[in-house]
Design a protein around this motif. Structure first.
Motif, PDB file in Angstrom:
ATOM      1  N   VAL A  73      37.939 -34.500   1.456  1.00  0.00           N
ATOM      2  CA  VAL A  73      38.745 -33.733   0.522  1.00  0.00           C
ATOM      3  C   VAL A  73      39.670 -34.654  -0.259  1.00  0.00           C
ATOM      4  O   VAL A  73      39.765 -34.562  -1.464  1.00  0.00           O
ATOM      5  CB  VAL A  73      39.542 -32.637   1.274  1.00  0.00           C
ATOM      6  N   VAL A  74      40.353 -35.554   0.421  1.00  0.00           N
ATOM      7  CA  VAL A  74      41.254 -36.477  -0.271  1.00  0.00           C
ATOM      8  C   VAL A  74      40.454 -37.409  -1.165  1.00  0.00           C
ATOM      9  O   VAL A  74      40.741 -37.551  -2.336  1.00  0.00           O
ATOM     10  CB  VAL A  74      42.067 -37.309   0.751  1.00  0.00           C
ATOM     11  N   GLY A  75      39.413 -38.040  -0.597  1.00  0.00           N
ATOM     12  CA  GLY A  75      38.627 -39.008  -1.343  1.00  0.00           C
ATOM     13  C   GLY A  75      37.880 -38.407  -2.509  1.00  0.00           C
ATOM     14  O   GLY A  75      37.856 -38.976  -3.591  1.00  0.00           O
ATOM     15  N   ASP A  76      37.251 -37.256  -2.314  1.00  0.00           N
ATOM     16  CA  ASP A  76      36.491 -36.636  -3.400  1.00  0.00           C
ATOM     17  C   ASP A  76      37.365 -36.408  -4.615  1.00  0.00           C
ATOM     18  O   ASP A  76      36.984 -36.699  -5.738  1.00  0.00           O
ATOM     19  CB  ASP A  76      35.887 -35.294  -2.956  1.00  0.00           C
ATOM     20  N   ALA A 103      44.309 -35.199  -8.194  1.00  0.00           N
ATOM     21  CA  ALA A 103      45.122 -35.248  -6.984  1.00  0.00           C
ATOM     22  C   ALA A 103      44.396 -34.471  -5.886  1.00  0.00           C
ATOM     23  O   ALA A 103      43.655 -33.545  -6.175  1.00  0.00           O
ATOM     24  CB  ALA A 103      46.491 -34.641  -7.244  1.00  0.00           C
ATOM     25  N   PRO A 104      44.598 -34.845  -4.625  1.00  0.00           N
ATOM     26  CA  PRO A 104      43.977 -34.101  -3.531  1.00  0.00           C
ATOM     27  C   PRO A 104      44.480 -32.658  -3.482  1.00  0.00           C
ATOM     28  O   PRO A 104      45.531 -32.336  -4.031  1.00  0.00           O
ATOM     29  CB  PRO A 104      44.429 -34.853  -2.274  1.00  0.00           C
ATOM     30  N   SER A 105      43.759 -31.820  -2.804  1.00  0.00           N
ATOM     31  CA  SER A 105      44.148 -30.428  -2.622  1.00  0.00           C
ATOM     32  C   SER A 105      45.534 -30.340  -1.989  1.00  0.00           C
ATOM     33  O   SER A 105      45.880 -31.128  -1.105  1.00  0.00           O
ATOM     34  CB  SER A 105      43.137 -29.725  -1.708  1.00  0.00           C
ATOM     35  N   GLU A 106      46.330 -29.391  -2.411  1.00  0.00           N
ATOM     36  CA  GLU A 106      47.644 -29.185  -1.811  1.00  0.00           C
ATOM     37  C   GLU A 106      47.539 -28.731  -0.362  1.00  0.00           C
ATOM     38  O   GLU A 106      48.513 -28.764   0.378  1.00  0.00           O
ATOM     39  CB  GLU A 106      48.436 -28.174  -2.632  1.00  0.00           C
ATOM     40  N   MET A 107      46.356 -28.296   0.033  1.00  0.00           N
ATOM     41  CA  MET A 107      46.141 -27.891   1.418  1.00  0.00           C
ATOM     42  C   MET A 107      46.106 -29.092   2.361  1.00  0.00           C
ATOM     43  O   MET A 107      46.273 -28.949   3.564  1.00  0.00           O
ATOM     44  CB  MET A 107      44.841 -27.088   1.532  1.00  0.00           C
ATOM     45  N   VAL A 108      45.886 -30.274   1.836  1.00  0.00           N
ATOM     46  CA  VAL A 108      45.850 -31.487   2.649  1.00  0.00           C
ATOM     47  C   VAL A 108      47.258 -32.065   2.655  1.00  0.00           C
ATOM     48  O   VAL A 108      47.794 -32.428   1.613  1.00  0.00           O
ATOM     49  CB  VAL A 108      44.844 -32.521   2.083  1.00  0.00           C
ATOM     50  N   ARG A 109      47.857 -32.158   3.828  1.00  0.00           N
ATOM     51  CA  ARG A 109      49.243 -32.600   3.931  1.00  0.00           C
ATOM     52  C   ARG A 109      49.403 -33.982   4.531  1.00  0.00           C
ATOM     53  O   ARG A 109      50.465 -34.574   4.440  1.00  0.00           O
ATOM     54  CB  ARG A 109      50.026 -31.607   4.795  1.00  0.00           C
ATOM     55  N   ALA A 110      48.351 -34.502   5.187  1.00  0.00           N
ATOM     56  CA  ALA A 110      48.493 -35.788   5.863  1.00  0.00           C
ATOM     57  C   ALA A 110      47.147 -36.453   6.071  1.00  0.00           C
ATOM     58  O   ALA A 110      46.116 -35.786   6.125  1.00  0.00           O
ATOM     59  CB  ALA A 110      49.177 -35.605   7.214  1.00  0.00           C
ATOM     60  N   LEU A 111      47.203 -37.767   6.190  1.00  0.00           N
ATOM     61  CA  LEU A 111      46.058 -38.558   6.613  1.00  0.00           C
ATOM     62  C   LEU A 111      46.444 -39.192   7.942  1.00  0.00           C
ATOM     63  O   LEU A 111      47.460 -39.893   8.019  1.00  0.00           O
ATOM     64  CB  LEU A 111      45.736 -39.647   5.587  1.00  0.00           C
ATOM     65  N   VAL A 112      45.679 -38.921   8.972  1.00  0.00           N
ATOM     66  CA  VAL A 112      45.905 -39.497  10.293  1.00  0.00           C
ATOM     67  C   VAL A 112      44.638 -40.239  10.677  1.00  0.00           C
ATOM     68  O   VAL A 112      43.548 -39.672  10.631  1.00  0.00           O
ATOM     69  CB  VAL A 112      46.192 -38.414  11.359  1.00  0.00           C
TER      70      VAL A 112
END
Length: 170
Positions: free
Chosen positions: A1-4, A11-20
């Motif tokens: 989701v972030v990378g696509d 910008a990434p989806s607002e639903m994505v809040r973190a990368l772990v």
């Protein structure tokens, strides 16, 4: 989701809040120092490291946490079939230095992203190291209950800080 989204210039989806990342390698092997060591990801690590260096997701107001371990010391002289000997071979493929410390699969030196919240916990990778005690490993890998408790609270703090930073900019 972030990378696509980022590859498409969005910008990434607002639903994505973190990368772990949990015991993930983030750097290609230093081929200038170790020309015999090849990028085992066929260039994916090299591309990602060059195109999206460090904690690049923070520019979108996302938290970024990298978790690694230094539990197992790679040891070329260890007896065959032991975690140290297995780790030596794995670490050498990842970073060029088999005598590193890591989680049995990925050396600690390859786990932490510059600019991320860096957490180091003594645990095993999710892939059992050769010769490792299975029950002990199942109870002490990045996703086991006791280990998650060691990094999850710091993730929540990082997410709060990332949200506050976005509000300050707005």
């Amino acid at each position: 989701v972030v990378g696509d989204a980022e590859w498409m210039g969005e910008a990434p989806s607002e639903m994505v809040r973190a990368l772990v990342t949990l015991g993930a390698p983030h750097f290609p092997p230093p081929t200038e120092l170790y020309p015999e060591v090849k990028d085992m990801t066929q260039g994916a690590l090299t591309y990602t490291h060059q195109t999206f260096p460090g904690a690049h997701v923070k520019k979108f107001g996302m938290a970024c946490v990298s978790v690694g371990s230094g539990l197992i010391q790679g040891d070329e002289e260890a007896e065959r079939g032991t975690p140290g000997r297995s780790a030596f071979a794995s670490y050498k493929m990842v970073c060029g230095v088999g005598s590193s410390a890591g989680d049995g699969v990925v050396p600690l030196s390859a786990c932490h992203l510059e600019g991320a919240e860096e957490i180091t916990i003594p645990c095993y990778h999710s892939i059992s190291p050769v010769g490792g005690p299975y029950e002990e490993i199942r109870g002490a890998w990045y996703g086991s209950d006791s280990i998650v408790d060691e990094w999850l609270d710091r993730l929540w703090v990082s997410m709060g800080e990332a949200s506050a930073a976005v509000k300050d900019v707005a």
